[in-house]
Design an enzyme around this catalytic site. Structure first.
Site, PDB file in Angstrom:
ATOM      1  N   SER A   1       0.834  -1.209   0.000  1.00  0.00           N
ATOM      2  CA  SER A   1       0.000   0.000   0.000  1.00  0.00           C
ATOM      3  C   SER A   1       0.864   1.253   0.000  1.00  0.00           C
ATOM      4  O   SER A   1       1.974   1.229   0.546  1.00  0.00           O
ATOM      5  CB  SER A   1      -0.910   0.016   1.234  1.00  0.00           C
ATOM      6  OG  SER A   1      -1.778  -1.101   1.215  1.00  0.00           O
ATOM      7  N   GLY A   2       0.339   2.290  -0.633  1.00  0.00           N
ATOM      8  CA  GLY A   2       1.039   3.577  -0.621  1.00  0.00           C
ATOM      9  C   GLY A   2       1.290   4.102  -2.026  1.00  0.00           C
ATOM     10  O   GLY A   2       1.042   3.416  -3.022  1.00  0.00           O
ATOM     11  N   SER A   3       1.810   5.315  -2.087  1.00  0.00           N
ATOM     12  CA  SER A   3       1.955   5.985  -3.382  1.00  0.00           C
ATOM     13  C   SER A   3       3.015   5.331  -4.271  1.00  0.00           C
ATOM     14  O   SER A   3       2.871   5.275  -5.488  1.00  0.00           O
ATOM     15  CB  SER A   3       2.277   7.464  -3.173  1.00  0.00           C
ATOM     16  OG  SER A   3       3.478   7.604  -2.430  1.00  0.00           O
TER      17      SER A   3
ATOM     18  N   ASP B   1       6.098  -3.917  -1.395  1.00  0.00           N
ATOM     19  CA  ASP B   1       5.466  -2.958  -0.491  1.00  0.00           C
ATOM     20  C   ASP B   1       6.337  -1.721  -0.337  1.00  0.00           C
ATOM     21  O   ASP B   1       7.510  -1.716  -0.732  1.00  0.00           O
ATOM     22  CB  ASP B   1       5.269  -3.646   0.886  1.00  0.00           C
ATOM     23  CG  ASP B   1       4.132  -3.026   1.690  1.00  0.00           C
ATOM     24  OD1 ASP B   1       3.721  -3.644   2.698  1.00  0.00           O
ATOM     25  OD2 ASP B   1       3.660  -1.934   1.314  1.00  0.00           O
ATOM     26  N   GLY B   2       5.749  -0.690   0.220  1.00  0.00           N
ATOM     27  CA  GLY B   2       6.501   0.521   0.493  1.00  0.00           C
ATOM     28  C   GLY B   2       6.963   0.562   1.939  1.00  0.00           C
ATOM     29  O   GLY B   2       6.791  -0.413   2.673  1.00  0.00           O
ATOM     30  N   ALA B   3       7.532   1.663   2.349  1.00  0.00           N
ATOM     31  CA  ALA B   3       7.949   1.825   3.749  1.00  0.00           C
ATOM     32  C   ALA B   3       8.109   3.312   4.042  1.00  0.00           C
ATOM     33  O   ALA B   3       8.238   4.131   3.134  1.00  0.00           O
ATOM     34  CB  ALA B   3       9.263   1.093   4.021  1.00  0.00           C
TER      35      ALA B   3
ATOM     36  N   GLU C   1      -0.554  -5.382   5.862  1.00  0.00           N
ATOM     37  CA  GLU C   1       0.759  -5.412   5.186  1.00  0.00           C
ATOM     38  C   GLU C   1       1.666  -6.436   5.848  1.00  0.00           C
ATOM     39  O   GLU C   1       2.309  -7.237   5.184  1.00  0.00           O
ATOM     40  CB  GLU C   1       1.410  -4.021   5.244  1.00  0.00           C
ATOM     41  CG  GLU C   1       0.773  -3.003   4.325  1.00  0.00           C
ATOM     42  CD  GLU C   1       1.321  -1.593   4.525  1.00  0.00           C
ATOM     43  OE1 GLU C   1       1.741  -1.256   5.651  1.00  0.00           O
ATOM     44  OE2 GLU C   1       1.332  -0.831   3.541  1.00  0.00           O
TER      45      GLU C   1
ATOM     46  N   LYS D   1       6.953   1.074   9.199  1.00  0.00           N
ATOM     47  CA  LYS D   1       5.840   1.183   8.254  1.00  0.00           C
ATOM     48  C   LYS D   1       4.574   1.599   8.976  1.00  0.00           C
ATOM     49  O   LYS D   1       4.507   1.555  10.200  1.00  0.00           O
ATOM     50  CB  LYS D   1       5.609  -0.162   7.549  1.00  0.00           C
ATOM     51  CG  LYS D   1       6.631  -0.471   6.458  1.00  0.00           C
ATOM     52  CD  LYS D   1       6.430  -1.854   5.841  1.00  0.00           C
ATOM     53  CE  LYS D   1       5.034  -2.035   5.274  1.00  0.00           C
ATOM     54  NZ  LYS D   1       4.659  -1.014   4.269  1.00  0.00           N
TER      55      LYS D   1
ATOM     56  N   GLY E   1       2.586   4.469   7.877  1.00  0.00           N
ATOM     57  CA  GLY E   1       2.181   5.859   7.620  1.00  0.00           C
ATOM     58  C   GLY E   1       0.833   5.951   6.907  1.00  0.00           C
ATOM     59  O   GLY E   1       0.059   6.861   7.124  1.00  0.00           O
TER      60      GLY E   1
HETATM   61  O1  DER Z   1       2.040   2.667   5.441  1.00  0.00           O
HETATM   62  C1  DER Z   1       3.019   2.159   4.815  1.00  0.00           C
HETATM   63  O2  DER Z   1       3.903   1.462   5.383  1.00  0.00           O
HETATM   64  C2  DER Z   1       3.101   2.392   3.339  1.00  0.00           C
HETATM   65  O3  DER Z   1       3.883   1.430   2.726  1.00  0.00           O
HETATM   66  C3  DER Z   1       3.523   3.811   3.014  1.00  0.00           C
HETATM   67  O4  DER Z   1       3.774   4.588   4.146  1.00  0.00           O
HETATM   68  C4  DER Z   1       4.641   3.972   1.997  1.00  0.00           C
HETATM   69  O5  DER Z   1       4.820   5.329   1.730  1.00  0.00           O
HETATM   70  P1  DER Z   1       4.754   5.930   0.233  1.00  0.00           P
HETATM   71  O6  DER Z   1       3.364   6.430   0.037  1.00  0.00           O
HETATM   72  O7  DER Z   1       5.798   7.014   0.275  1.00  0.00           O
HETATM   73  O8  DER Z   1       5.082   4.823  -0.750  1.00  0.00           O
END
Ligand code: DER
Length: 223
Positions: A26-28, A82-84, A104, A95, A97
């Site tokens: 999840s995430g941008s 995944d993002g971070a 996740e 993670k 945010g």
């Molecule tokens: O919540 C999280 O861990 C998401 O992966 C996210 O915070 C990732 O951030 P991004 O929107 O900069 O990809």
């Protein structure tokens, strides 16, 4: 648009092979990965199924035409992407945010391989500059927050506009500002012992590869 997030997200799609079950983070940054993945599904007939880590990812994946599955129909995830919010020198992650940390972590922990896609600003020496998200049960949240504060942080109940933020799982999230998190494994383990704590945003020892970009060039980091 953050060009480095787009480059990192699209590069991760090269690790997806025909027949795989993919954990969709999840995430941008992940959103860029999803768009590129959808393009390969549509134009190359890539045969994959995704398990989303949030309702927002599920809705975007459906909108893009990425086939989805669930834990009833699969027993193994081949690759999670995944993002971070932060990545330290040991590839431990902070993670949450985006408020999806519980799903996740379930998906990322189940995957044979976990690739994290970030823009370079997320690379840190120690975790903790970003407040640590902790998902907690709504019942008695104030007491849970007080117990968490004893670990040397200031827990702030996450809001969404004027209302309390509620996760996909119906829980609350505390954003907990620590000075620095020098021992993420033990902090995570001790926090998890607190009744009322569902999950922390510390993803320790789970990451196989980090893909980031610097000035438009791919940078790979792995153990
Ligand atoms: O919540 C999280 O861990 C998401 O992966 C996210 O915070 C990732 O951030 P991004 O929107 O900069 O990809």
């Amino acid at each position: 648009m953050d060009i480095n997030k787009k480059i990192a997200g699209e590069e991760a799609v090269n690790y997806i092979k025909d027949g795989m079950t993919i954990g969709l983070g999840s995430g941008s940054t992940v959103n860029w990965m999803l768009k590129k993945l959808a393009n390969r599904v549509k134009n190359e007939g890539l045969n994959i199924k995704g398990i989303p880590t949030s309702i927002k990812t599920e809705l975007l994946a459906k909108d893009l035409g990425i086939p989805l599955t669930n834990f009833t129909d699969v027993e193994q995830i081949d690759l999670a992407i995944d993002g971070a919010d932060e990545v330290d020198n040991n590839l431990n992650l902070l993670k949450g945010g985006g408020g999806s940390l519980v799903r996740e972590k379930i998906v990322d922990a189940m995957a044979k391989k976990l690739i994290i896609i970030i823009d370079e600003s997320k690379l840190v020496t120690h975790l903790g500059a970003f407040p640590l998200p902790i998902e907690i049960l709504p019942f008695g949240w104030n007491i849970t927050a007080k117990h968490i504060a004893n670990f040397g942080c200031e827990p702030i109940l996450r809001k969404k506009e004027e209302d309390v933020f509620v996760s996909d799982n119906g829980n609350y999230i505390l954003d907990c500002k620590f000075d620095r998190i020098l021992h993420p494994k033990s902090l995570h383990e001790n926090l998890k012992l607190l009744v009322g704590v569902v999950e922390t945003g510390l993803f320790v020892g789970m990451t196989d590869k980090v893909i980031t970009a610097r000035n438009g060039e791919i940078v790979m980091i792995q153990h």
